[in-house]
Design a protein around this motif. Structure first.
Motif, PDB file in Angstrom:
ATOM      1  N   GLN A  22       0.836  -1.207   0.000  1.00 44.27           N
ATOM      2  CA  GLN A  22       0.000   0.000   0.000  1.00 44.27           C
ATOM      3  C   GLN A  22       0.871   1.259   0.000  1.00 44.27           C
ATOM      4  N   ALA A  23       1.984   1.201   0.725  1.00 44.41           N
ATOM      5  CA  ALA A  23       2.879   2.362   0.813  1.00 44.41           C
ATOM      6  C   ALA A  23       3.879   2.396  -0.351  1.00 44.41           C
ATOM      7  N   GLY A  24       3.878   1.353  -1.199  1.00 42.17           N
ATOM      8  CA  GLY A  24       4.796   1.319  -2.348  1.00 42.17           C
ATOM      9  C   GLY A  24       6.228   1.002  -1.946  1.00 42.17           C
ATOM     10  N   MET A  77       9.580  -0.005   9.661  1.00 45.47           N
ATOM     11  CA  MET A  77       8.328  -0.588   9.157  1.00 45.47           C
ATOM     12  C   MET A  77       7.109  -0.034   9.903  1.00 45.47           C
ATOM     13  N   VAL A  78       7.157   1.285  10.174  1.00 43.20           N
ATOM     14  CA  VAL A  78       6.011   1.950  10.822  1.00 43.20           C
ATOM     15  C   VAL A  78       4.993   2.232   9.721  1.00 43.20           C
ATOM     16  N   LEU A  79       3.992   1.391   9.680  1.00 45.11           N
ATOM     17  CA  LEU A  79       3.015   1.416   8.585  1.00 45.11           C
ATOM     18  C   LEU A  79       1.614   1.334   9.159  1.00 45.11           C
ATOM     19  N   TYR A 127      -7.028   3.846   8.234  1.00 44.74           N
ATOM     20  CA  TYR A 127      -6.994   4.011   9.699  1.00 44.74           C
ATOM     21  C   TYR A 127      -6.004   5.079  10.149  1.00 44.74           C
ATOM     22  N   ARG A 128      -5.508   5.879   9.193  1.00 45.81           N
ATOM     23  CA  ARG A 128      -4.517   6.895   9.594  1.00 45.81           C
ATOM     24  C   ARG A 128      -5.187   8.070  10.295  1.00 45.81           C
ATOM     25  N   ARG A 129      -4.373   8.850  11.021  1.00 49.53           N
ATOM     26  CA  ARG A 129      -4.838  10.033  11.760  1.00 49.53           C
ATOM     27  C   ARG A 129      -5.897   9.684  12.803  1.00 49.53           C
ATOM     28  N   GLN A 130      -5.741   8.503  13.376  1.00 45.37           N
ATOM     29  CA  GLN A 130      -6.638   8.108  14.473  1.00 45.37           C
ATOM     30  C   GLN A 130      -5.822   7.671  15.684  1.00 45.37           C
ATOM     31  N   VAL A 160      -3.175   5.475  15.645  1.00 41.59           N
ATOM     32  CA  VAL A 160      -2.584   4.122  15.603  1.00 41.59           C
ATOM     33  C   VAL A 160      -1.055   4.207  15.589  1.00 41.59           C
ATOM     34  N   GLY A 161      -0.519   5.095  14.739  1.00 36.16           N
ATOM     35  CA  GLY A 161       0.941   5.261  14.666  1.00 36.16           C
ATOM     36  C   GLY A 161       1.497   5.679  16.021  1.00 36.16           C
ATOM     37  N   THR A 162       0.812   6.592  16.683  1.00 38.28           N
ATOM     38  CA  THR A 162       1.254   7.048  18.013  1.00 38.28           C
ATOM     39  C   THR A 162       1.254   5.885  18.999  1.00 38.28           C
ATOM     40  N   LEU A 176      16.060   6.024  13.675  1.00 30.06           N
ATOM     41  CA  LEU A 176      15.185   5.621  12.570  1.00 30.06           C
ATOM     42  C   LEU A 176      15.393   6.556  11.391  1.00 30.06           C
ATOM     43  N   ASP A 177      14.940   6.116  10.224  1.00 34.43           N
ATOM     44  CA  ASP A 177      14.915   6.950   9.020  1.00 34.43           C
ATOM     45  C   ASP A 177      13.467   7.309   8.769  1.00 34.43           C
ATOM     46  N   ALA A 178      13.167   8.625   8.780  1.00 34.82           N
ATOM     47  CA  ALA A 178      11.767   9.062   8.713  1.00 34.82           C
ATOM     48  C   ALA A 178      11.389   9.542   7.320  1.00 34.82           C
ATOM     49  N   LEU A 236       5.929  11.710   5.988  1.00 30.35           N
ATOM     50  CA  LEU A 236       4.712  11.412   6.758  1.00 30.35           C
ATOM     51  C   LEU A 236       5.042  11.019   8.196  1.00 30.35           C
ATOM     52  N   GLY A 237       6.176  10.310   8.367  1.00 30.73           N
ATOM     53  CA  GLY A 237       6.536   9.825   9.696  1.00 30.73           C
ATOM     54  C   GLY A 237       7.183  10.895  10.566  1.00 30.73           C
ATOM     55  N   GLN A 238       7.888  11.836   9.953  1.00 29.08           N
ATOM     56  CA  GLN A 238       8.703  12.797  10.720  1.00 29.08           C
ATOM     57  C   GLN A 238       7.921  13.543  11.815  1.00 29.08           C
TER      58      GLN A 238
HETATM   59  C1  COA Z   1       3.299   7.845   9.325  1.00 32.79           C
HETATM   60  C2  COA Z   1       2.114   6.979   9.716  1.00 32.79           C
HETATM   61  C3  COA Z   1       2.624   5.672  10.248  1.00 32.79           C
HETATM   62  C4  COA Z   1       1.351   7.716  10.818  1.00 32.79           C
HETATM   63  O1  COA Z   1       0.353   6.849  11.314  1.00 32.79           O
HETATM   64  P1  COA Z   1      -1.028   7.403  11.937  1.00 32.79           P
HETATM   65  O2  COA Z   1      -1.727   6.260  12.530  1.00 32.79           O
HETATM   66  O3  COA Z   1      -1.741   8.222  10.939  1.00 32.79           O
HETATM   67  O4  COA Z   1      -0.439   8.333  13.094  1.00 32.79           O
HETATM   68  P2  COA Z   1      -1.291   9.064  14.211  1.00 32.79           P
HETATM   69  O5  COA Z   1      -2.745   9.016  13.907  1.00 32.79           O
HETATM   70  O6  COA Z   1      -0.889   8.524  15.529  1.00 32.79           O
HETATM   71  O7  COA Z   1      -0.754  10.523  14.106  1.00 32.79           O
HETATM   72  C5  COA Z   1      -0.824  11.190  12.860  1.00 32.79           C
HETATM   73  C6  COA Z   1      -1.602  12.461  12.998  1.00 32.79           C
HETATM   74  O8  COA Z   1      -2.975  12.191  13.312  1.00 32.79           O
HETATM   75  C7  COA Z   1      -3.351  13.025  14.421  1.00 32.79           C
HETATM   76  N1  COA Z   1      -4.362  12.293  15.187  1.00 32.79           N
HETATM   77  C8  COA Z   1      -4.120  11.338  16.114  1.00 32.79           C
HETATM   78  N2  COA Z   1      -5.299  10.921  16.620  1.00 32.79           N
HETATM   79  C9  COA Z   1      -6.277  11.600  15.959  1.00 32.79           C
HETATM   80  C10 COA Z   1      -7.689  11.595  16.004  1.00 32.79           C
HETATM   81  N3  COA Z   1      -8.333  10.793  16.873  1.00 32.79           N
HETATM   82  N4  COA Z   1      -8.342  12.391  15.152  1.00 32.79           N
HETATM   83  C11 COA Z   1      -7.707  13.181  14.297  1.00 32.79           C
HETATM   84  N5  COA Z   1      -6.360  13.234  14.202  1.00 32.79           N
HETATM   85  C12 COA Z   1      -5.664  12.459  15.026  1.00 32.79           C
HETATM   86  C13 COA Z   1      -2.092  13.182  15.187  1.00 32.79           C
HETATM   87  O9  COA Z   1      -2.133  14.324  16.020  1.00 32.79           O
HETATM   88  C14 COA Z   1      -1.121  13.350  14.112  1.00 32.79           C
HETATM   89  O10 COA Z   1      -1.229  14.643  13.585  1.00 32.79           O
HETATM   90  P3  COA Z   1      -0.083  15.680  13.684  1.00 32.79           P
HETATM   91  O11 COA Z   1       1.103  14.982  14.323  1.00 32.79           O
HETATM   92  O12 COA Z   1       0.148  16.083  12.285  1.00 32.79           O
HETATM   93  O13 COA Z   1      -0.682  16.705  14.571  1.00 32.79           O
HETATM   94  C15 COA Z   1       1.154   6.767   8.522  1.00 32.79           C
HETATM   95  O14 COA Z   1       0.877   8.009   7.924  1.00 32.79           O
HETATM   96  C16 COA Z   1       1.719   5.847   7.458  1.00 32.79           C
HETATM   97  O15 COA Z   1       1.622   4.623   7.525  1.00 32.79           O
HETATM   98  N6  COA Z   1       2.337   6.430   6.400  1.00 32.79           N
HETATM   99  C17 COA Z   1       2.885   5.667   5.272  1.00 32.79           C
HETATM  100  C18 COA Z   1       4.139   4.940   5.669  1.00 32.79           C
HETATM  101  C19 COA Z   1       5.155   5.868   6.277  1.00 32.79           C
HETATM  102  O16 COA Z   1       5.597   6.855   5.677  1.00 32.79           O
HETATM  103  N7  COA Z   1       5.573   5.518   7.495  1.00 32.79           N
HETATM  104  C20 COA Z   1       6.565   6.251   8.250  1.00 32.79           C
HETATM  105  C21 COA Z   1       7.863   5.608   8.009  1.00 32.79           C
HETATM  106  S1  COA Z   1       9.185   6.502   8.720  1.00 32.79           S
END
Ligand code: COA
Length: 272
Positions: free
Chosen positions: A15-17, A62-64, A69-72, A74-76, A96-98, A101-103
């Motif tokens: 999905q992330a390519g 491998m933070v994926l 389900y993003r921005r909810q 899960v990543g945090t 890590l290497d960011a 999106l991850g930074q």
């Molecule tokens: C980077 C990645 C892992 C982040 O995962 P995620 O689950 O979206 O991360 P989170 O939801 O915890 O946090 C992301 C944003 O959502 C916001 N957020 C968290 N909970 C939220 C909620 N309930 N409602 C709305 N926004 C929310 C966070 O504040 C954060 O925003 P901000 O830091 O810009 O203010 C995801 O975008 C991804 O898989 N990207 C593709 C692969 C990639 O690049 N991975 C990183 C490798 S280094």
């Protein structure tokens, strides 16, 4: 995460390519069996994270998170869990290497930027003049590990032993005065050959990378080059490769300083 979750990891990385293979996931799991995690939402797997501990230093990769389900949070949640796990293991520095999106996610946890790497990609079109490199000898392994440790400040023995045993035919070594002065390991990916790690003193990195270019002529390759290594950057441009993306190397805790002049290619974004 366990081996039965590898299809989940493959789905998310597609999905992330990204370029990882099932064998890569298996390696992450075997290198850190208790340190790779899957996040679930309502019982369904929606995210992954791997760690790899090298004594006081660990890498997160491998933070994926599934696009739906993003921005909810899960990543945090994955990051919080991994950092707690690493703390319990006595790790003092996490690297890590960011991606872009991850930074911001990592900055929220206090990670600081070290330097930038460019991922170069392209098809190795022409066959350069390349020196015949001698094969690796078992007695050279300690030398190779010493060189790696002096450039990265980290004892990556478990990773390098694993890669050299998995891909003996893809290991190139240069010796000077009987000692290993450089090495390069490459491995297959789903979209391209990943060339690296490649570490070398002086300009020998170019000789090693030319040997990889000969081995993979006609094939697509990815190579992650620190922007601070001008000779390696020049080599990538001379080889006709182009910049596909940029990642920033970050750390939390005690700072580590790679000797980027000797780091011609990282092992990829997973373990430095
Ligand atoms: C980077 C990645 C892992 C982040 O995962 P995620 O689950 O979206 O991360 P989170 O939801 O915890 O946090 C992301 C944003 O959502 C916001 N957020 C968290 N909970 C939220 C909620 N309930 N409602 C709305 N926004 C929310 C966070 O504040 C954060 O925003 P901000 O830091 O810009 O203010 C995801 O975008 C991804 O898989 N990207 C593709 C692969 C990639 O690049 N991975 C990183 C490798 S280094």
């Amino acid at each position: 995460m366990c081996t039965t979750d590898i299809p989940v990891g493959m789905h998310l990385k597609e999905q992330a390519g990204w370029n990882q293979t099932e064998a890569d996931w298996r390696r992450y799991l075997e290198l850190e069996p208790d340190g790779c995690f899957v996040a679930e939402c309502d019982g369904s797997p929606v995210g992954t994270l791997t760690t790899c501990i090298f004594g006081p230093v660990a890498w997160i990769a491998m933070v994926l998170v599934d696009g739906r389900y993003r921005r909810q949070g899960v990543g945090t949640a994955l990051m919080r869990h991994a950092l707690e796990f690493l703390d319990i293991q006595g790790v003092r520095t996490v690297r890590l290497d960011a991606t872009p999106l991850g930074q911001p996610l990592y900055e929220k946890f206090g990670f600081e930027i070290e330097y930038t790497l460019h991922r170069y990609e392209g098809v190795f079109a022409s066959r350069p003049q390349s020196a015949d490199l001698e094969p690796m000898r078992p007695e050279n392994m300690e030398d190779l590990l010493t060189l790696d440790r002096s450039v990265t400040g980290t004892d990556r023995r478990k990773l390098l032993l694993r890669l050299t045993s998995e891909f003996p035919e893809n290991l190139k070594v240069i010796r000077e005065s009987g000692c290993v002065a450089g090495f390069c390991i490459s491995r297959p990916g789903t979209h391209a050959v990943q060339v690296g790690p490649c570490l070398a003193t002086g300009l020998l990195g170019g000789v090693l990378l030319d040997a990889a270019r000969v081995q993979y002529v006609g094939q697509r390759a990815f190579i992650d080059v620190p922007t601070g290594n001008q000779a390696a950057t020049q080599w990538a441009e001379d080889a006709g490769l182009t910049i596909q993306r940029r990642v920033v190397r970050m750390h939390l805790g005690q700072a580590y300083r790679d000797r980027v002049g000797e780091l011609w290619a990282s092992s990829g974004p997973e373990m430095g």
